[in-house]
Design an enzyme around this catalytic site. Structure first.
Site, PDB file in Angstrom:
ATOM      1  N   ASP A   1     -33.457 -88.918 -35.552  1.00  0.00           N
ATOM      2  CA  ASP A   1     -34.829 -89.505 -34.113  1.00  0.00           C
ATOM      3  C   ASP A   1     -34.186 -90.715 -33.111  1.00  0.00           C
ATOM      4  O   ASP A   1     -35.031 -90.508 -32.472  1.00  0.00           O
ATOM      5  CB  ASP A   1     -35.824 -89.909 -35.094  1.00  0.00           C
ATOM      6  CG  ASP A   1     -36.827 -89.138 -35.773  1.00  0.00           C
ATOM      7  OD1 ASP A   1     -36.913 -88.009 -35.337  1.00  0.00           O
ATOM      8  OD2 ASP A   1     -37.467 -88.821 -37.456  1.00  0.00           O
TER       9      ASP A   1
ATOM     10  N   LYS B   1     -39.132 -77.544 -39.266  1.00  0.00           N
ATOM     11  CA  LYS B   1     -38.097 -77.983 -39.052  1.00  0.00           C
ATOM     12  C   LYS B   1     -36.813 -77.867 -40.098  1.00  0.00           C
ATOM     13  O   LYS B   1     -35.218 -77.003 -39.940  1.00  0.00           O
ATOM     14  CB  LYS B   1     -38.137 -79.934 -39.103  1.00  0.00           C
ATOM     15  CG  LYS B   1     -38.425 -80.364 -38.300  1.00  0.00           C
ATOM     16  CD  LYS B   1     -38.553 -81.569 -38.685  1.00  0.00           C
ATOM     17  CE  LYS B   1     -38.957 -82.978 -37.833  1.00  0.00           C
ATOM     18  NZ  LYS B   1     -39.930 -84.008 -38.006  1.00  0.00           N
TER      19      LYS B   1
ATOM     20  N   GLN C   1     -41.322 -88.019 -41.701  1.00  0.00           N
ATOM     21  CA  GLN C   1     -41.825 -87.790 -41.095  1.00  0.00           C
ATOM     22  C   GLN C   1     -43.124 -89.280 -40.452  1.00  0.00           C
ATOM     23  O   GLN C   1     -43.737 -89.260 -41.331  1.00  0.00           O
ATOM     24  CB  GLN C   1     -41.967 -86.414 -41.241  1.00  0.00           C
ATOM     25  CG  GLN C   1     -43.623 -84.993 -40.373  1.00  0.00           C
ATOM     26  CD  GLN C   1     -42.898 -85.329 -38.802  1.00  0.00           C
ATOM     27  OE1 GLN C   1     -41.878 -84.433 -39.320  1.00  0.00           O
ATOM     28  NE2 GLN C   1     -43.955 -84.788 -38.651  1.00  0.00           N
TER      29      GLN C   1
HETATM   30  N1  GUN Z   1     -43.944 -87.047 -35.290  1.00  0.00           N
HETATM   31  C1  GUN Z   1     -44.731 -86.434 -34.635  1.00  0.00           C
HETATM   32  N2  GUN Z   1     -43.173 -86.449 -34.117  1.00  0.00           N
HETATM   33  C2  GUN Z   1     -41.913 -86.853 -34.500  1.00  0.00           C
HETATM   34  C3  GUN Z   1     -40.575 -87.048 -34.563  1.00  0.00           C
HETATM   35  O1  GUN Z   1     -40.276 -87.122 -33.338  1.00  0.00           O
HETATM   36  N3  GUN Z   1     -39.435 -87.330 -35.583  1.00  0.00           N
HETATM   37  C4  GUN Z   1     -40.539 -87.839 -36.979  1.00  0.00           C
HETATM   38  N4  GUN Z   1     -40.028 -88.230 -37.868  1.00  0.00           N
HETATM   39  N5  GUN Z   1     -42.080 -87.397 -36.563  1.00  0.00           N
HETATM   40  C5  GUN Z   1     -42.796 -87.033 -35.506  1.00  0.00           C
END
Ligand code: GUN
Length: 280
Positions: free
Chosen positions: A118, A51, A95
């Site tokens: 998100d 990311k 996360q």
């Molecule tokens: N962990 C796995 N996929 C995601 C996601 O799309 N967002 C977040 N915040 N954590 C994750």
């Protein structure tokens, strides 16, 4: 046809990069994404690294706030409150998964809806379910963008979703309803899963069971989007048996290289949207 998620994601990143560059010229401002990472769960570390790399490439300033796995919920809430009130911060992402002592719901609820890149905050979930403008979770948004590259008009198509999670299945259903699809959500208690799948003009598989969907589960000419990421020995495979199903489907996403890159590109897209909303 094999859907090239890497190529589609690169094209989306390029669009985002251009838009950020134009806004920067006009305002001298760029989007800023704050990522909170708790503990040392390896897949999370890898996601966050990707990311960050992708954010930098398009001109988003990304910072990672790292905590050890025994951090208290209070401490994280304090940091989120700080980030909510920091005008420079466009988006906040915590996360997942989080350690057991931390209430995930409390954390998600504490992120200001306008910075919730998100799309997990109940305000955004509710808006999406009501058909209003909302921040949409990145993975289903990525799936929709891939689908629309194959088929512009999804109206009247029967979409079968495998999985009812808040991250994928439920928001995916809302997005497809907005596109006027007939939507079936299946899950672990669904009877005759194979028969349900066979009804789909579109299949979205998001259950986390390696190679679950076989060639005799798929109607000729359907579009198959595979959200699964499963470890099989050293290999990563999806929820769809790709080698079998690719000969039946009109279009299919591979794993890796399908939905995954689009998820990250959509996170950048959401960050840009949040940034733009704060400019006006
Ligand atoms: N962990 C796995 N996929 C995601 C996601 O799309 N967002 C977040 N915040 N954590 C994750």
């Amino acid at each position: 046809m094999i859907i090239d998620g890497k190529k589609e994601a690169a094209a989306l990143r390029e669009e985002i990069k251009k838009e950020i560059s134009l806004i920067k010229k006009k305002t001298n401002k760029i989007p800023e994404l704050a990522v909170i990472l708790v503990g040392d769960f390896l897949p999370s570390q890898i996601y966050v690294r990707n990311k960050e790399k992708n954010a930098k490439e398009v001109g988003i300033n990304s910072s990672v706030i790292r905590y050890s796995k025994d951090i208290t919920e209070k401490e994280i809430l304090k940091k989120i409150n700080e980030l909510n009130n920091d005008d420079k911060i466009s988006g906040i992402l915590v996360q997942l998964p989080l350690p057991n002592q931390i209430n995930k719901e409390q954390i998600i609820n504490s992120i200001h809806p306008s910075k919730d890149v998100d799309g997990f905050n109940p305000e955004n979930v509710g808006k999406l379910a009501s058909g209003y403008h909302a921040i949409v979770p990145c993975t289903p948004l990525g799936c929709l963008l891939l689908l629309k590259r194959i088929e512009k008009n999804l109206s009247g198509k029967h979409a079968v979703i495998l999985g009812r999670s808040n991250l994928n299945g439920k928001p995916m259903a809302q997005l497809l309803l907005k596109e006027n699809c007939t939507v079936t959500i299946t899950h672990s208690r669904t009877k005759n899963l194979k028969e349900e799948c066979l009804k789909g003009d579109i299949i979205i598989a998001a259950v986390g069971v390696a190679n679950l969907v076989k060639k005799d589960w798929v109607k000729d000419g359907s579009i198959v989007i595979d959200v699964g990421i499963n470890k099989m020995g050293e290999k990563i495979v999806g929820d769809v048996d790709f080698n079998e199903v690719k000969n039946i489907a009109k279009a299919i996403t591979p794993v890796p290289g399908g939905v995954g890159p689009m998820t990250i590109a959509c996170l950048l897209k959401n960050t840009l949207e949040c940034f733009k909303a704060r400019l006006t």
